[in-house]
Scaffold this motif. Structure first.
Motif, mmCIF file in Angstrom:
data_model
loop_
_atom_site.group_PDB
_atom_site.id
_atom_site.type_symbol
_atom_site.label_atom_id
_atom_site.label_comp_id
_atom_site.label_asym_id
_atom_site.label_seq_id
_atom_site.Cartn_x
_atom_site.Cartn_y
_atom_site.Cartn_z
ATOM 1 N N SER A 137 46.818 37.134 31.534
ATOM 2 C CA SER A 137 46.715 37.065 32.997
ATOM 3 C C SER A 137 48.057 37.359 33.660
ATOM 4 C CB SER A 137 46.219 35.681 33.421
ATOM 5 O OG SER A 137 44.936 35.422 32.909
ATOM 6 N N TYR A 138 49.134 36.821 33.085
ATOM 7 C CA TYR A 138 50.464 37.139 33.609
ATOM 8 C C TYR A 138 50.682 38.651 33.631
ATOM 9 C CZ TYR A 138 52.449 32.362 33.539
ATOM 10 O OH TYR A 138 52.755 31.051 33.783
ATOM 11 N N LEU A 183 45.470 34.464 42.072
ATOM 12 C CA LEU A 183 45.020 34.569 40.690
ATOM 13 C C LEU A 183 46.171 34.309 39.714
ATOM 14 C CD1 LEU A 183 42.728 37.721 41.068
ATOM 15 C CD2 LEU A 183 42.005 35.332 40.819
ATOM 16 N N LEU A 184 47.357 34.802 40.058
ATOM 17 C CA LEU A 184 48.537 34.521 39.236
ATOM 18 C C LEU A 184 48.820 33.027 39.217
ATOM 19 C CD1 LEU A 184 51.003 35.491 37.598
ATOM 20 C CD2 LEU A 184 52.213 35.808 39.780
ATOM 21 N N ILE A 235 45.068 33.531 27.147
ATOM 22 C CA ILE A 235 44.560 33.805 28.498
ATOM 23 C C ILE A 235 45.716 33.846 29.497
ATOM 24 C CG2 ILE A 235 43.200 32.816 30.395
ATOM 25 C CD1 ILE A 235 41.243 31.795 28.215
ATOM 26 N N PHE A 279 48.258 40.316 36.459
ATOM 27 C CA PHE A 279 48.441 39.946 37.866
ATOM 28 C C PHE A 279 49.864 40.182 38.358
ATOM 29 C CE2 PHE A 279 44.826 36.931 36.758
ATOM 30 C CZ PHE A 279 43.867 37.830 37.197
ATOM 31 N N ALA A 325 46.745 31.264 36.650
ATOM 32 C CA ALA A 325 47.327 31.429 35.310
ATOM 33 C C ALA A 325 48.527 30.499 35.115
ATOM 34 C CB ALA A 325 47.737 32.883 35.101
#
Length: 469
Positions: A99-100, A122-123, A95, A103, A126
């Motif tokens: 995500s990295y 959001l980053l 995840i 974002f 993560a």
């Protein structure tokens, strides 16, 4: 009459990488995630100089671009432990890497500061998950004899990522390419998904979920020198003797003492000002009298290279000299360098040798942080609790770390302008002295001890049990 014969064929090897190589692959994969984390944390220091002009940001908006990432990180750290327990350490890492990738790419494409802030939040989530999940993933997949160095290698990777950021920022500063500064780490984030899909989860997580045979299989893969079934049974017994892994459990005996230690260490780790240097180093060097974007981006690169060397040194000695020696010497050096910075800025206008003394103090302060706090926080976060409380304890420690980080990110520039550099660094020095006293009184020496063994220290009121005669 037939005679039964014992097969001389060795048992079939579990799927996946061969023994020994598997343990290294666990650590290497976690380290790559650390590089990406370090890069994403430091990249804003250079990008902010140029995007502030493009988006016409006020001082408050500049602070928010930094602090919004930390807000997200706090949320990510709060949920990171539960996520790692429910879905697995490996799933949490997948995840994080996914995500990295998404974002970071979106932050480079942001059309305005509102979108940039939303994506950085959001980053940050993560990042918060990663700083819980990655050390757990490494610690629970490496033998006790090398666990300290393996987890500390995550900090080496993080510092390497920050150092890389400053060199990239320096290389791109002539054209002001802030979008490239922010977006380049999307490529390694996508690539690290490949080994993550191949690797299993950790033996201890499989035991947590009742998958004992799978735990034995992975234990044999990651540490072929031990009796995999006996080690797995020891983990299972330790788990069966513990209560659930809720936050409430951390506040009750016998682990309230451990909770105080990890939360306090996490808070002191950041409140002493390391990310003031990471986020605002161009402004600090300008205060010292250095001028020009090239110089103010290049100097932090040398600071981070020294920090990288200090972190490597910590790895080489952490499992020989012990955790306390490394931690306390690092904090003591930080305290001394903050005193030097207070004196340097107290002289007024900086010029000549005073400027370079100030630069040297920043370099040694940052190196000392990464030698002590930076290396040990990951080790203690993964060692301080039994398996069922380990991820919850790591979340609590790193949440405290991130709250302090948020305070530094949001208020350091204003404090620097309002109180002046000398008073600001003097205040950080007092906090560093408090951190030294706190660590000296509370930090246990866990060198060479198994994760399940360390719980005995806390069960015994903060003392190692005396062996039976």
């Amino acid at each position: 009459m037939s005679v039964a014969t014992r097969s001389t064929q060795p048992p079939s090897s579990p799927p996946g990488p061969p023994p020994r190589r598997a343990g290294r692959l666990f650590a290497l994969t976690g380290a790559v995630v650390g590089v990406i984390y370090g890069y994403d944390t430091g990249s804003i220091s250079g990008a902010l100089v140029f995007l502030s002009k493009d988006f016409h940001l006020s001082d408050t908006e500049k602070g928010l671009v930094n602090s919004i990432l930390v807000f997200g990180s706090i949320l990510g750290a709060l949920i990171g432990g539960k996520l790692a327990d429910a879905l697995g350490r490996k799933a949490a890492m997948l995840i994080v890497a996914g995500s990295y990738t998404v974002f970071v790419a979106l932050s480079a494409l942001a059309p305005n500061v509102v979108v940039l802030d939303a994506v950085r939040f959001l980053l940050g989530i993560a990042i918060g998950i990663s700083i819980v999940a990655a050390p757990l993933y490494i610690a629970e997949s490496t033998p006790a004899r090398t666990r300290g160095a393996s987890v500390a290698a995550y900090q080496v990777a993080t510092v390497a990522g920050i150092a890389l950021t400053y060199f990239v920022n320096w290389g791109l500063s002539d054209g002001g390419h802030w979008r490239l500064m922010l977006g380049l780490s999307a490529i390694p984030a996508a690539l690290v998904l490949i080994p993550l899909f191949r690797l299993p989860d950790t033996p201890r997580w499989y035991v947590l979920k009742g998958r004992t045979e799978k735990a034995v299989e992975v234990m044999a893969l990651t540490d072929p020198d031990v009796d995999a079934r006996a080690e797995t049974e020891a983990v299972r017994v330790a788990l069966s003797e513990e209560s659930g892994g809720s936050l409430r459990s951390l506040l009750r005996k016998p682990y309230a003492r451990a909770a105080l230690f990890v939360v306090g260490l996490g808070f002191f780790c950041q409140i002493t000002g390391i990310n003031a240097v990471t986020y605002y180093s161009p402004q600090i060097f300008e205060e010292m009298g250095f001028t020009g974007d090239g110089q103010n981006f290049l100097l932090p690169s040398f600071v981070q290279l020294a920090s990288l060397a200090a972190t490597v040194l910590a790895i080489l000695i952490i499992d020989r000299l012990g955790r306390r020696v490394v931690l306390l010497s690092g904090i003591a050096t930080m305290t001394a360098m903050l005193a030097v910075l207070t004196a340097v800025f107290g002289f007024g206008d900086l010029e000549g040798s005073a400027t370079w003394i100030g630069f040297g103090a920043v370099l040694l302060f940052t190196a000392a942080f990464n030698f002590g706090f930076g290396s040990l926080i990951w080790v203690y976060a993964s060692e301080a609790f039994p398996a069922q409380l380990r991820s919850t304890g790591a979340s609590a420690m790193l949440t405290a770390d991130l709250v302090a980080n948020l305070l530094v990110a949001q208020f350091f520039p204003s404090l620097l302008s309002w109180a002046g550099a000398a008073a600001t660094f003097a205040g950080l020095g007092v906090l560093a002295l408090g951190a030294l006293v706190f660590a000296a009184l509370t930090a246990p020496e866990t060198k060479g001890r198994h994760l399940e063994e360390i719980q005995g220290y806390w069960l015994n009121g903060g003392r190692w049990p005396t062996p039976a005669p």
